[in-house]
Design a protein around this motif. Structure first.
Motif, short mmCIF file in Angstrom:
data_model
loop_
_atom_site.label_atom_id
_atom_site.label_comp_id
_atom_site.label_asym_id
_atom_site.label_seq_id
_atom_site.Cartn_x
_atom_site.Cartn_y
_atom_site.Cartn_z
N ALA A 181 0.81 -1.22 0.00
CA ALA A 181 0.00 0.00 0.00
C ALA A 181 0.84 1.27 0.00
O ALA A 181 0.39 2.32 -0.48
N VAL A 182 2.07 1.19 0.53
CA VAL A 182 2.92 2.39 0.59
C VAL A 182 4.00 2.40 -0.49
O VAL A 182 4.81 3.33 -0.54
N LEU A 183 4.01 1.40 -1.35
CA LEU A 183 5.02 1.36 -2.40
C LEU A 183 4.69 2.37 -3.49
O LEU A 183 3.54 2.48 -3.93
N SER A 184 5.70 3.08 -3.93
CA SER A 184 5.57 4.00 -5.06
C SER A 184 6.29 3.38 -6.25
O SER A 184 7.52 3.24 -6.23
N PRO A 185 5.56 3.00 -7.30
CA PRO A 185 6.21 2.38 -8.46
C PRO A 185 7.33 3.24 -9.04
O PRO A 185 8.39 2.70 -9.42
N THR A 186 7.13 4.55 -9.10
CA THR A 186 8.17 5.43 -9.63
C THR A 186 9.42 5.39 -8.76
O THR A 186 10.54 5.28 -9.26
N GLN A 187 9.23 5.47 -7.46
CA GLN A 187 10.38 5.43 -6.55
C GLN A 187 11.10 4.09 -6.62
O GLN A 187 12.33 4.04 -6.55
#
Length: 317
Positions: A181-187
């Protein structure tokens, strides 16, 4: 100007080395012949000196040697790697702001991240990332982790000499849905670019420890930003016993079923190493290694990398 090569790997700090590690790692990458390392460093330094868009050029010979190790002795690949890392510092400054690890004290309640003191028999260094239990995962978890890991990567650039890395992700104590839920694909994509293309982390295996049935969804996310070669090196373990089939128990912390010191003790010693005056001064200096984008030859990938959100949104079924 003469070239100074690394003559020995000291065992008087946090990191430990095998007695023959310097020679054997060079041998793996065809750098063991007399004069070969000096020649490669000389060629790389001559190229760096000619790049007028680099804002810093006085990299040490030892720094360039370790860089060459990450490229298996290829000077051309080393040129690309140093160019990309300096460019990343310029276009992604949000990841390169941290110097003092004391600023992460609160974050260490959420995670532990360190490289182990001892290497495997084939001179591979183990990198452990463990999420702790009963601590809510914040939206800025990935940003915080990348900022901290940059400090670790820079430390390795001047103190380590491994043949590669094995990454252990210990998620036994957390709900993977909370993590996803807190993963950012871009990051995540930028993080992989930093580690693989910038710092040249040669990943020999990724080991995910979890009992969660959601692990397949997490691996799906990981494989979308990793090469197929690295993606095929992902292993899932339901307990620590199967992890020991890949990593010797004698070098793993007790928390992961190993015979070495507890993770808390290792982490304390590691953070003490990262907080020395010498390392913090080094961090301030190396962070000046950026590029002047106005002078840098046009590169279409720069515009792509600089875009935030260019990576497609991932959905998990």
């Amino acid at each position: 100007m003469g070239v100074t090569v690394i003559e020995e790997l000291p065992n008087n700090g946090f990191l430990k080395f095998k007695h023959d590690q310097l020679f054997q790692v060079r041998k793996q990458f065809n750098l063991e012949k007399p004069g070969r390392v000096q020649e490669a460093i000389k060629l790389l330094r001559e190229w760096v000196d000619k790049q007028d868009y680099f804002n810093k050029k006085d990299f040490s010979d030892a720094y360039l040697e370790v860089l060459l190790i990450t490229t298996k002795g290829s000077v051309e690949r080393a040129k690309s790697r140093i160019d990309k890392l300096c460019t990343y510092r310029t276009i992604w400054p949000q990841y390169f702001t941290a110097i003092d690890i004391n600023s992460f004290k609160e974050n260490f309640k959420t995670f532990n991240s360190l490289i182990l003191p001892d290497v495997t028999e084939d001179y591979t260094r183990i990198n452990i990332f463990k999420l702790n239990s009963n601590v809510p995962l914040q939206a800025d978890l990935i940003l915080t982790y990348i900022k901290f890991s940059i400090i670790v990567c820079e430390y390795c650039k001047v103190h380590d000499y491994p043949s590669g890395f094995i990454i252990v992700l210990d998620y036994q104590d957390v709900n993977l849905l909370d993590l996803i839920a807190v993963l950012s694909p871009t990051q995540i994509q930028q993080m992989v670019s930093l580690y693989m293309e910038g710092y040249g982390m040669r990943i020999r295996g990724i080991h995910l420890v979890t009992t969660s049935k959601v692990s397949d969804a997490l691996i799906k996310i990981m494989k979308q930003v990793l090469s197929k070669k690295i993606g095929d090196r992902i292993h899932v373990h339901r307990n620590y016993d199967s992890l020991h089939d890949f990593i010797p128990k004698k070098i793993l912390p007790a928390d992961l079923g190993g015979d070495a010191a507890p993770l808390s003790e290792m982490m304390e010693n590691f953070l003490e190493e990262l907080s020395t005056k010498e390392h913090m001064e080094y961090m301030r200096d190396i962070q000046q290694s950026t590029v002047d984008l106005k002078k840098k030859p046009k590169d279409s990938t720069i515009e792509e990398m600089a875009m935030t959100g260019s990576f497609r949104t991932l959905s998990v079924d």
